[in-house]
Design a protein around this motif. Structure first.
Motif, PDB file in Angstrom:
ATOM      1  N   ARG A   1      39.077  54.763  25.618  1.00  0.00           N
ATOM      2  CA  ARG A   1      39.643  53.887  24.587  1.00  0.00           C
ATOM      3  C   ARG A   1      41.168  54.002  24.567  1.00  0.00           C
ATOM      4  NH1 ARG A   1      39.773  49.236  22.136  1.00  0.00           N
ATOM      5  NH2 ARG A   1      40.504  49.340  19.975  1.00  0.00           N
ATOM      6  N   MET A   2      41.665  55.221  24.628  1.00  0.00           N
ATOM      7  CA  MET A   2      43.111  55.441  24.609  1.00  0.00           C
ATOM      8  C   MET A   2      43.779  54.820  25.833  1.00  0.00           C
ATOM      9  SD  MET A   2      45.218  58.979  23.984  1.00  0.00           S
ATOM     10  CE  MET A   2      44.358  59.887  25.281  1.00  0.00           C
ATOM     11  N   ASN A   3      43.188  54.998  27.002  1.00  0.00           N
ATOM     12  CA  ASN A   3      43.762  54.430  28.223  1.00  0.00           C
ATOM     13  C   ASN A   3      43.750  52.904  28.171  1.00  0.00           C
ATOM     14  OD1 ASN A   3      44.307  56.926  29.320  1.00  0.00           O
ATOM     15  ND2 ASN A   3      42.413  57.030  30.498  1.00  0.00           N
ATOM     16  N   HIS A   4      42.698  52.345  27.592  1.00  0.00           N
ATOM     17  CA  HIS A   4      42.624  50.881  27.466  1.00  0.00           C
ATOM     18  C   HIS A   4      43.736  50.359  26.563  1.00  0.00           C
ATOM     19  CE1 HIS A   4      41.037  46.839  26.963  1.00  0.00           C
ATOM     20  NE2 HIS A   4      41.057  47.016  25.649  1.00  0.00           N
ATOM     21  N   ILE A   5      43.965  51.027  25.446  1.00  0.00           N
ATOM     22  CA  ILE A   5      45.026  50.609  24.523  1.00  0.00           C
ATOM     23  C   ILE A   5      46.388  50.692  25.203  1.00  0.00           C
ATOM     24  CG2 ILE A   5      46.230  51.198  22.386  1.00  0.00           C
ATOM     25  CD1 ILE A   5      43.502  52.184  21.312  1.00  0.00           C
ATOM     26  N   HIS A   6      46.650  51.803  25.885  1.00  0.00           N
ATOM     27  CA  HIS A   6      47.955  52.001  26.515  1.00  0.00           C
ATOM     28  C   HIS A   6      48.184  51.062  27.697  1.00  0.00           C
ATOM     29  CE1 HIS A   6      48.222  56.392  24.869  1.00  0.00           C
ATOM     30  NE2 HIS A   6      48.635  55.504  23.995  1.00  0.00           N
ATOM     31  N   SER A   7      47.107  50.624  28.335  1.00  0.00           N
ATOM     32  CA  SER A   7      47.248  49.779  29.528  1.00  0.00           C
ATOM     33  C   SER A   7      47.872  48.419  29.222  1.00  0.00           C
ATOM     34  CB  SER A   7      45.875  49.563  30.178  1.00  0.00           C
ATOM     35  OG  SER A   7      45.033  48.756  29.358  1.00  0.00           O
ATOM     36  N   LYS A   8      47.923  48.054  27.956  1.00  0.00           N
ATOM     37  CA  LYS A   8      48.476  46.754  27.571  1.00  0.00           C
ATOM     38  C   LYS A   8      49.997  46.751  27.545  1.00  0.00           C
ATOM     39  CE  LYS A   8      44.542  45.973  24.436  1.00  0.00           C
ATOM     40  NZ  LYS A   8      44.159  45.718  23.011  1.00  0.00           N
ATOM     41  N   TYR A   9      50.611  47.937  27.642  1.00  0.00           N
ATOM     42  CA  TYR A   9      52.047  48.033  27.421  1.00  0.00           C
ATOM     43  C   TYR A   9      52.742  48.692  28.619  1.00  0.00           C
ATOM     44  CZ  TYR A   9      50.171  47.271  22.770  1.00  0.00           C
ATOM     45  OH  TYR A   9      49.475  46.766  21.715  1.00  0.00           O
ATOM     46  N   PRO A  10      54.002  48.317  28.879  1.00  0.00           N
ATOM     47  CA  PRO A  10      54.750  48.863  30.032  1.00  0.00           C
ATOM     48  C   PRO A  10      55.370  50.229  29.710  1.00  0.00           C
ATOM     49  CG  PRO A  10      56.104  47.254  28.904  1.00  0.00           C
ATOM     50  CD  PRO A  10      54.772  47.259  28.183  1.00  0.00           C
ATOM     51  N   ILE A  11      54.532  51.242  29.601  1.00  0.00           N
ATOM     52  CA  ILE A  11      54.995  52.584  29.248  1.00  0.00           C
ATOM     53  C   ILE A  11      55.363  53.331  30.526  1.00  0.00           C
ATOM     54  CG2 ILE A  11      54.427  54.725  28.051  1.00  0.00           C
ATOM     55  CD1 ILE A  11      52.245  53.112  26.546  1.00  0.00           C
ATOM     56  N   SER A  12      56.550  53.882  30.580  1.00  0.00           N
ATOM     57  CA  SER A  12      56.980  54.588  31.785  1.00  0.00           C
ATOM     58  C   SER A  12      56.319  55.955  31.874  1.00  0.00           C
ATOM     59  CB  SER A  12      58.506  54.765  31.785  1.00  0.00           C
ATOM     60  OG  SER A  12      58.896  55.732  30.816  1.00  0.00           O
ATOM     61  N   ASN A  13      56.244  56.484  33.090  1.00  0.00           N
ATOM     62  CA  ASN A  13      55.671  57.820  33.280  1.00  0.00           C
ATOM     63  C   ASN A  13      56.511  58.878  32.563  1.00  0.00           C
ATOM     64  OD1 ASN A  13      53.562  59.433  34.839  1.00  0.00           O
ATOM     65  ND2 ASN A  13      55.425  60.469  35.477  1.00  0.00           N
ATOM     66  N   GLY A  14      57.827  58.673  32.534  1.00  0.00           N
ATOM     67  CA  GLY A  14      58.694  59.615  31.835  1.00  0.00           C
ATOM     68  C   GLY A  14      58.400  59.669  30.345  1.00  0.00           C
ATOM     69  N   ASP A  15      58.166  58.502  29.739  1.00  0.00           N
ATOM     70  CA  ASP A  15      57.826  58.465  28.314  1.00  0.00           C
ATOM     71  C   ASP A  15      56.474  59.111  28.060  1.00  0.00           C
ATOM     72  OD1 ASP A  15      60.188  57.216  27.747  1.00  0.00           O
ATOM     73  OD2 ASP A  15      59.335  55.225  27.423  1.00  0.00           O
ATOM     74  N   TYR A  16      55.522  58.864  28.948  1.00  0.00           N
ATOM     75  CA  TYR A  16      54.211  59.512  28.829  1.00  0.00           C
ATOM     76  C   TYR A  16      54.358  61.035  28.866  1.00  0.00           C
ATOM     77  CZ  TYR A  16      50.853  55.588  29.287  1.00  0.00           C
ATOM     78  OH  TYR A  16      50.076  54.484  29.076  1.00  0.00           O
ATOM     79  N   LYS A  17      55.163  61.531  29.812  1.00  0.00           N
ATOM     80  CA  LYS A  17      55.348  62.982  29.939  1.00  0.00           C
ATOM     81  C   LYS A  17      56.028  63.553  28.699  1.00  0.00           C
ATOM     82  CE  LYS A  17      57.465  63.471  33.932  1.00  0.00           C
ATOM     83  NZ  LYS A  17      58.113  64.261  35.011  1.00  0.00           N
ATOM     84  N   TYR A  18      56.952  62.794  28.130  1.00  0.00           N
ATOM     85  CA  TYR A  18      57.632  63.262  26.920  1.00  0.00           C
ATOM     86  C   TYR A  18      56.637  63.432  25.775  1.00  0.00           C
ATOM     87  CZ  TYR A  18      60.287  63.056  22.595  1.00  0.00           C
ATOM     88  OH  TYR A  18      60.768  63.308  21.330  1.00  0.00           O
ATOM     89  N   VAL A  19      55.811  62.422  25.528  1.00  0.00           N
ATOM     90  CA  VAL A  19      54.841  62.509  24.425  1.00  0.00           C
ATOM     91  C   VAL A  19      53.817  63.608  24.699  1.00  0.00           C
ATOM     92  CG1 VAL A  19      53.090  61.265  23.097  1.00  0.00           C
ATOM     93  CG2 VAL A  19      55.170  60.072  23.839  1.00  0.00           C
TER      94      VAL A  19
END
Length: 212
Positions: A89-107
């Motif tokens: 569910r979380m991956n599906h929600i995030h897949s809609k947006y252009p989130i960078s790998n750097g931002d993912y690593k930060y969170v």
């Protein structure tokens, strides 16, 4: 010393649950609430969040959704059916947006580090190195399930990445203000409206200087 502090992956979930869910549930929860607040001061993140209006018009629901998904994973174990469904569910929600790998690593680094720092600062005892390592192991596995690349290879590396990222990217943006205003209202919603002007400085005091 490295052998003394070694944590087997199978034990990491149990250690995390005992520390964050049973011994320090209040501090762990507040750490992540204010930790997520920090992400709104990263313009590349706040721009996406502002565009969805989820943290502007439906702040409480968005917080509850995040909390429920993460609890399904950490309380039931990464390999459980409930955790797998929550990750999907979380991956599906995030897949809609252009989130960078750097931002993912930060969170991700924030989830690893921030509760440990809050417990060290406000708890009745300091975190043991094994507990910090357990946090890194569990959330690193979650990060792998999310497809995050180049995850920091230790708790200490995660802490350094977190601090370096904030120093480089935590700057003012109008989007930051839009998202943070809604979240501040949520934090204050648990007390009478008449007390909000008095309580608002307490919210700011719990934020690190760069965020203020």
């Amino acid at each position: 010393d490295s052998l003394e502090y070694a944590v087997f992956p199978a034990d990491a979930v149990t250690i995390l649950q005992e520390t964050m869910l049973r011994e320090f549930p209040f501090l762990a929860t507040k750490a992540l609430e204010f930790g997520l607040f920090k992400t709104y001061a990263i313009p590349s993140i706040s721009k996406i969040l502002a565009s969805t209006k989820e943290l502007v018009d439906c702040t409480g629901r968005r917080y509850d959704d995040t909390d429920l998904i993460m609890r399904e994973i950490t309380e039931n174990g990464i390999g459980s059916d409930r955790a797998i469904e929550a990750l999907r569910r979380m991956n599906h929600i995030h897949s809609k947006y252009p989130i960078s790998n750097g931002d993912y690593k930060y969170v991700l680094s924030l989830f690893i580090v921030e509760p440990c720092r809050w417990i060290d600062r406000f708890g009745y005892r300091k975190m043991h190195q094994k507990e910090k390592e357990a946090s890194w192991i569990v959330y690193s596995e979650i990060g792998k399930c999310m497809g995050i690349q180049d995850i920091p290879d230790s708790y200490e590396a995660s802490a350094k990445y977190l601090d370096d990222f904030e120093e480089a990217h935590m700057v003012f943006s109008d989007h930051n203000v839009v998202v943070a205003t809604g979240t501040t209202r949520l934090f204050l919603s648990v007390i009478p409206t008449v007390l909000h002007p008095l309580a608002r400085p307490f919210v700011y005091a719990l934020c690190p200087p760069r965020l203020r």
